[in-house]
Design an enzyme around this catalytic site. Structure first.
Site, PDB file in Angstrom:
ATOM      1  N   GLU A 208       4.152  19.623   8.172  1.00  0.00           N
ATOM      2  CA  GLU A 208       4.474  19.041   9.476  1.00  0.00           C
ATOM      3  C   GLU A 208       5.957  19.198   9.822  1.00  0.00           C
ATOM      4  O   GLU A 208       6.468  18.500  10.689  1.00  0.00           O
ATOM      5  CB  GLU A 208       4.082  17.550   9.534  1.00  0.00           C
ATOM      6  CG  GLU A 208       2.731  17.215   8.929  1.00  0.00           C
ATOM      7  CD  GLU A 208       1.556  17.886   9.611  1.00  0.00           C
ATOM      8  OE1 GLU A 208       1.761  18.569  10.632  1.00  0.00           O
ATOM      9  OE2 GLU A 208       0.419  17.744   9.118  1.00  0.00           O
ATOM     10  N   ASP A 347       1.334  27.880  14.252  1.00  0.00           N
ATOM     11  CA  ASP A 347       0.207  27.800  13.340  1.00  0.00           C
ATOM     12  C   ASP A 347      -0.508  29.140  13.341  1.00  0.00           C
ATOM     13  O   ASP A 347      -0.814  29.697  14.411  1.00  0.00           O
ATOM     14  CB  ASP A 347      -0.778  26.717  13.777  1.00  0.00           C
ATOM     15  CG  ASP A 347      -0.307  25.317  13.442  1.00  0.00           C
ATOM     16  OD1 ASP A 347       0.460  25.162  12.480  1.00  0.00           O
ATOM     17  OD2 ASP A 347      -0.716  24.376  14.157  1.00  0.00           O
TER      18      ASP A 347
END
Length: 534
Positions: A208, A347
């Site tokens: 994260e 991502d």
């Protein structure tokens, strides 16, 4: 968004370096449900993203193109791509995809309006294309992937095409983690990557992009020389990597102006009308036959997917992105008075899973950037070339909403925060006791035997602490599944630890073996390497 149509083919060199960073992560999904959340998520991502991405990188590597991207592969994804159960499941999924495509190709009936994506003639044409694509992936999977993903990724690292980033086991939110578990998860994660890929990463994608002051010292001790943060963590100035605190560990920040050109909370290329619509399904086969058409067009009115139209849009967006990178490098270099470094980070699952055309776009961008005079390199290249500025003190941060920790520590997930702390304490107490008993049972100086019970306690604990579960709850994305998974692994930890603490060693061994059949990832995890209590 408004897309520039200016040519990006100019070969005039621009100052500085551009780095593309991809972060590949899914939670551990094997043996934990199929649909709508579970193994299907893994197999969809594998088929739509991981297979095409490796295909692209292998093509570029065959042309001796080097130092193209920095690719983060979390240990939990690597474990699934190598797992025999998952490999069998993936082959079955690809075969089922081919069957669904054959069914679509033979469609005759339907009440959808002519000219829409679900009209019989459109579904037949789409099914024929999907059948050919499914057959290609089945053949490729049989030829290249049957021994897992690690050999393929190792070859790309060996060829110098990619720099691999590692990460801690099971992707925990590190700032909220007990320091002993934080250190253990990181070191075991790096060791796992070294065993799989033949290269121990010197850089990581922190789960994260989360950071807490002082974590850089743990990174330095583990041999990590650089890591990713989001742009606001560097106070918006991402033109250079920055050593953190009094260490030599460099934080590289994501350039949001460039990254958001592709994907942002509100806009980006994947929403273009020509691209395949992710959310519109053909109910008979589960295939996705529509193009976006328009943001406010109902699913039943979406137009059929047109590969030629999508291909033209890819070229437009490649040109736009290359132009954006050139302008950003020029502007940032002028601003800081020296060649700048621009990092775009995403991502990995965006490319193919969420955005069907993403792998094609990636390949063309990686060819177009050097042709347009942009130096492309990895994070390791940037560090070695001196794209590093003055030291910085980073604030507590992440790349989540608000760029702080609220997604993983806010009111919505307060119960999971409490659960995680309690499970961590239970596990550490149980493992410490097991190690103490093991030491007392062997002669002084003799090696302590490995303990599969203690190993499984730590394995289930790390799965409990996965950052995916609070993220999914905070975002209301399969929140019930996320809570179920967190509590399931917490229950496993408590059950095994409880049996061990009460002296029922045989019961603990039986429970650990049972849970290992579902959660047997990270086979090299060794509780003996857990740092001792302070």
């Amino acid at each position: 968004m408004t897309v520039s149509t200016r040519s990006a083919t100019s070969g005039t060199p621009v100052p500085g370096m551009f780095t593309l960073v991809l972060h590949t992560h899914l939670p551990w999904l094997a043996h934990h449900g199929r649909w709508p959340v579970g193994e299907e998520w893994l197999y969809q991502s594998w088929s739509a993203c991981y297979l095409p991405l490796v295909r692209v990188l292998r093509r570029l590597a065959a042309e001796d193109r080097r130092n193209l991207i920095t690719l983060g592969i979390t240990p939990v994804v690597a474990a699934q791509l190598d797992d025999p159960y998952c490999l069998d499941g993936m082959e079955h999924w690809l075969t089922n995809w081919r069957l669904r495509a054959a069914e679509a190709a033979g469609t005759r009936d339907g009440d959808a309006a002519p000219g829409t994506a679900s009209a019989p003639e459109a579904i037949r044409a789409f099914g024929a294309r999907e059948y050919a694509e499914a057959q290609t992936e089945l053949d490729e999977f049989a030829a290249l992937w049957r021994h897992g993903g690690s050999p393929l990724l190792r070859a790309l690292v060996d060829a110098g095409t990619v720099e691999l980033l590692g990460g801690p086991l099971a992707h925990p939110f590190q700032p909220l983690l007990n320091p002993r578990l934080r250190d253990f998860a990181l070191r075991e994660g790096l060791a796992d990557a070294g065993a799989r890929f033949g290269h121990t990463p010197t850089g990581i994608w922190a789960p994260e992009c989360a950071y807490a002051p002082g974590m850089e010292r743990g990174y330095a001790a583990a041999g990590v020389g650089h890591f990713m943060v989001d742009g606001p963590s560097l106070h918006g100035d991402t033109a250079l990597g920055r050593p953190v605190g009094d260490t030599d560990v460099v934080a590289f920040g994501r350039d949001l102006q460039v990254s958001y050109r592709v994907w942002s909370p509100k806009s980006g290329y994947p929403g273009h009308a020509a691209y395949r619509d992710f959310h519109t399904y053909h109910h008979g086969t589960g295939l996705k036959p529509a193009r976006v058409t328009g943001r406010n067009v109902p699913s039943e009115d979406k137009a059929p997917y047109d590969p030629e139209r999508a291909d033209a849009a890819v070229d437009t967006h490649v040109a736009d992105f290359v132009d954006m990178v050139r302008r950003r490098l020029t502007a940032e270099s002028e601003r800081i008075g020296r060649p700048a470094h621009v990092v775009a980070a995403f991502d990995t699952e965006l490319f193919g899973h969420w955005w069907y055309e993403g792998p094609i776009w990636l390949e063309r961008v990686l060819r177009a950037l050097p042709a347009a005079g942009v130096q492309v390199g990895t994070l390791a290249d940037a560090r070695a070339a001196g794209y590093v500025g003055t030291p910085v003190e980073l604030p507590p941060s992440s790349w989540g909403s608000g760029k702080d920790w609220q997604v993983w520590s806010g009111e919505q997930v307060a119960d999971l925060v409490v659960l995680n702390a309690e499970v961590a304490d239970t596990a550490l107490s149980a493992v410490d006791k097991a190690m103490e008993q093991a030491r007392s049972a062997v002669p002084l100086g003799a090696p302590i035997p490995r303990d599969p019970v203690a190993d499984q306690i730590l394995r289930e604990t790390l799965l409990t602490l996965s950052s995916d579960w609070p993220f999914m709850v905070s975002k209301d994305s399969a929140a019930d599944y996320a809570r179920y998974r967190a509590h399931l692994h917490a229950h496993a930890t408590r059950e095994i630890a409880g049996a061990l603490a009460s002296g029922r060693r045989e019961v603990a061994e039986r429970l650990a073996a049972g849970w290992s059949r579902a959660d047997g990832l990270f086979g090299a995890l060794d509780a003996r390497r857990l740092p001792p209590p302070c």
